[in-house]
Design a protein around this motif. Structure first.
Motif, PDB file in Angstrom:
ATOM      1  N   PHE A  10      -2.547  11.821  -6.770  1.00  0.00           N
ATOM      2  CA  PHE A  10      -2.968  10.426  -6.624  1.00  0.00           C
ATOM      3  C   PHE A  10      -4.497  10.319  -6.667  1.00  0.00           C
ATOM      4  CE2 PHE A  10      -3.557   6.613  -3.693  1.00  0.00           C
ATOM      5  CZ  PHE A  10      -3.311   5.692  -4.698  1.00  0.00           C
TER       6      PHE A  10
ATOM      7  N   ASP B 102       1.128  15.851  -3.999  1.00  0.00           N
ATOM      8  CA  ASP B 102       1.291  14.449  -4.363  1.00  0.00           C
ATOM      9  C   ASP B 102       0.000  13.669  -4.176  1.00  0.00           C
ATOM     10  OD1 ASP B 102       3.942  14.189  -5.119  1.00  0.00           O
ATOM     11  OD2 ASP B 102       4.214  12.425  -3.805  1.00  0.00           O
TER      12      ASP B 102
ATOM     13  N   ARG C 128      -5.694  10.502 -10.178  1.00  0.00           N
ATOM     14  CA  ARG C 128      -5.498   9.245 -10.917  1.00  0.00           C
ATOM     15  C   ARG C 128      -6.568   8.225 -10.556  1.00  0.00           C
ATOM     16  NH1 ARG C 128      -0.145   7.138  -9.246  1.00  0.00           N
ATOM     17  NH2 ARG C 128      -0.729   5.347 -10.512  1.00  0.00           N
ATOM     18  N   VAL C 129      -6.872   8.146  -9.265  1.00  0.00           N
ATOM     19  CA  VAL C 129      -7.871   7.169  -8.824  1.00  0.00           C
ATOM     20  C   VAL C 129      -9.248   7.530  -9.381  1.00  0.00           C
ATOM     21  CG1 VAL C 129      -9.101   6.250  -6.807  1.00  0.00           C
ATOM     22  CG2 VAL C 129      -6.612   6.511  -6.738  1.00  0.00           C
TER      23      VAL C 129
ATOM     24  N   PHE D 103      -2.346   7.049   3.277  1.00  0.00           N
ATOM     25  CA  PHE D 103      -1.560   7.267   2.065  1.00  0.00           C
ATOM     26  C   PHE D 103      -0.286   8.033   2.389  1.00  0.00           C
ATOM     27  CE2 PHE D 103      -6.024   7.488   0.117  1.00  0.00           C
ATOM     28  CZ  PHE D 103      -6.076   6.105  -0.025  1.00  0.00           C
TER      29      PHE D 103
ATOM     30  N   MET E 123      -6.935   0.713  -5.412  1.00  0.00           N
ATOM     31  CA  MET E 123      -7.214   1.733  -4.411  1.00  0.00           C
ATOM     32  C   MET E 123      -8.638   2.251  -4.548  1.00  0.00           C
ATOM     33  SD  MET E 123      -4.592   1.648  -2.727  1.00  0.00           S
ATOM     34  CE  MET E 123      -4.973   2.971  -1.605  1.00  0.00           C
ATOM     35  N   ARG E 124      -9.093   2.348  -5.748  1.00  0.00           N
ATOM     36  CA  ARG E 124     -10.470   2.763  -5.998  1.00  0.00           C
ATOM     37  C   ARG E 124     -11.430   1.762  -5.357  1.00  0.00           C
ATOM     38  NH1 ARG E 124     -13.269   0.602 -10.548  1.00  0.00           N
ATOM     39  NH2 ARG E 124     -11.211  -0.108 -11.087  1.00  0.00           N
TER      40      ARG E 124
ATOM     41  N   ILE F  61       0.811  -1.213   0.000  1.00  0.00           N
ATOM     42  CA  ILE F  61       0.000   0.000   0.000  1.00  0.00           C
ATOM     43  C   ILE F  61       0.854   1.278   0.000  1.00  0.00           C
ATOM     44  CG2 ILE F  61      -0.228  -0.262   2.512  1.00  0.00           C
ATOM     45  CD1 ILE F  61      -2.739   1.428   2.301  1.00  0.00           C
ATOM     46  N   HIS F  62       0.540   2.115  -0.926  1.00  0.00           N
ATOM     47  CA  HIS F  62       1.361   3.315  -1.122  1.00  0.00           C
ATOM     48  C   HIS F  62       0.715   4.157  -2.201  1.00  0.00           C
ATOM     49  CE1 HIS F  62       4.858   5.682  -2.593  1.00  0.00           C
ATOM     50  NE2 HIS F  62       5.102   5.729  -1.309  1.00  0.00           N
ATOM     51  N   LYS F  63       1.158   5.382  -2.266  1.00  0.00           N
ATOM     52  CA  LYS F  63       0.617   6.267  -3.295  1.00  0.00           C
ATOM     53  C   LYS F  63       0.798   5.701  -4.700  1.00  0.00           C
ATOM     54  CE  LYS F  63       2.661  10.177  -2.351  1.00  0.00           C
ATOM     55  NZ  LYS F  63       3.370   9.857  -1.097  1.00  0.00           N
TER      56      LYS F  63
ATOM     57  N   PRO G 258      -4.108   2.440  -9.192  1.00  0.00           N
ATOM     58  CA  PRO G 258      -5.294   3.222  -8.859  1.00  0.00           C
ATOM     59  C   PRO G 258      -6.560   2.371  -8.784  1.00  0.00           C
ATOM     60  CG  PRO G 258      -4.079   4.259 -10.634  1.00  0.00           C
ATOM     61  CD  PRO G 258      -3.431   2.946 -10.387  1.00  0.00           C
ATOM     62  N   SER G 259      -6.583   1.287  -9.553  1.00  0.00           N
ATOM     63  CA  SER G 259      -7.814   0.501  -9.597  1.00  0.00           C
ATOM     64  C   SER G 259      -8.100  -0.199  -8.287  1.00  0.00           C
ATOM     65  CB  SER G 259      -7.732  -0.541 -10.710  1.00  0.00           C
ATOM     66  OG  SER G 259      -7.543   0.100 -11.948  1.00  0.00           O
TER      67      SER G 259
END
Lengths: 219, 219
Positions: free
Chosen positions: B203, B199, B206-207, B188, A170-171, A161-163, A167-168
């Motif tokens: 992010f 930052d 992007r999400v 995050f 995390m979404r 887990i990280h920036k 993205p998917s």
DNA sequence: TGTACATCAGTGAACGCGCGTTCACTGATGTAC
DNA sequence: TGTACATCAGTGAACGCGCGTTCACTGATGTAC
């Protein structure tokens, strides 16, 4: 000798209610803490009340947990372990990868509704010792279930887990976590009765299915 | 007469630091409360500290807010009003309906990162009087922005927030709220410096863009 | 099996703390005449 | 313009509260011999 036996043997008799030694105070305090959180919320938590419920003086907890934060940390860790179990349990009733991903989210939401104060504790800074190893491990594991289940469907893997995480996934997590959070905060109405909970879970399913309808095709 | 004038005139002189009457204590207390929340979090909030910062005895707030909850309720209401403004501001830099919806979410997240404790207060049961009219109105308005902006894109309208709401708009809200919540809780990484915030916003973009990529086609 | 002893897990009294709230009060402000 | 008075917005002392933590203590348990 047998007087030292833990668990059932201790309860079976019930003949020694005044035993000087409790037997398993640590576990009893964790149970008590969960009950206090459930009844009074994070705001209403006190160490002394936990001690009272465990039938022990308020100085006793210090022998097992350094302080209130120490106890709460263990309760939060246990919460994450249960969250992980709930995710896996709901997921593993399905075989279709899409339904398994959806199930993971449903398990997440179900845990949150059934343990609202604990859920809040788990995700609130400052109440808990984030450096604690058990907690960190349990927390990471609960997110890892998402990653794994997502990978089953899309065949990709993700960094921890990280920036820079995909993205998917995390979404996916944000959606489920957001829904759970809003539900716990009462934004979708009360969730006290079994019927209300069933209603909410049904609503969760509709929302998550709606999200999947337009998700990218599987690998 | 002019001694009664509020605002600038009061500050211009600074010659009456010992004035018995404060001038605008209510506003000063709300400001102080926001500062206390920012510095110490929801857990660290106390009425007395707010009074101290406003330079007033700790009994004074009772004249303006019945009690601590009364003050917090006003702070939460103001928070929702600002949240609504942030959503609209970010949205209105765009004209394309898709980008406007995305902007709404970005404004939401930005508000949360910049006022983490206030955000937490706004969405936490028990700390605040939910029956308060200003609060209820402000809260509904912030969600209404989502509904409106969503409708711009898809041309549908939705009932007020409820389980029967359209799953799509709830999915939108849950996603954005979940992301904001996780960000605020530090999931995050830190968001102290301007660079860290930039930052994180990147992010978020992007999400949210990833989410839109698979959303249903516009009307 | 018995005894001596170390260790462990509790007790309960005491501490200081800051809190929210209440209260009688007083100084400042605004208003009616 | 001046005066009397009501109202408003503060003060500061006092209250009771429950909290977390510390401390010297003691009873129970486990172990070595």
């Amino acid at each position: 000798m047998d007087s030292r036996t833990k668990g059932p043997a201790r309860r079976k008799s019930g003949a020694r209610p005044k035993a000087y030694h409790h037997g398993d105070l640590a576990a009893a305090l964790v149970d008590a803490a969960e009950a206090v959180l459930t009844e009074r919320g994070v705001e209403g938590f006190t160490l002394r009340e936990c001690a009272r419920r465990a039938g022990v003086s308020h100085a006793a907890p210090a022998h097992h947990f350094r302080d209130a934060k120490g106890l709460l940390t263990q309760v939060a860790a246990l919460g994450f372990e249960r969250l992980t179990a709930a995710e896996k349990h709901a997921r593993d009733t399905e075989t279709d990868p899409r339904k398994r991903l959806l199930g993971t989210g449903m398990g997440y939401v179900e845990f949150a509704i059934e343990h609202p104060a604990q859920f809040q504790l788990m995700f609130q800074k400052g109440l808990v010792d984030h450096a604690n190893e058990r907690l960190a491990k349990a927390s990471a594991a609960s997110f890892q279930v998402f990653i794994e289940t997502y990978s089953e469907l899309y065949g990709t893997t993700f960094p921890p887990i990280h920036k820079d995480a995909d993205p998917s996934v995390m979404r996916e997590w944000a959606l489920v976590h957001g829904f759970a959070t809003l539900a716990v905060q009462g934004q979708f109405g009360p969730t006290r009765t079994a019927a209300e909970i069933a209603d909410l879970m049904e609503f969760a399913r509709r929302v998550f299915e709606d999200a999947q309808k337009y998700a990218p095709p599987p690998k």
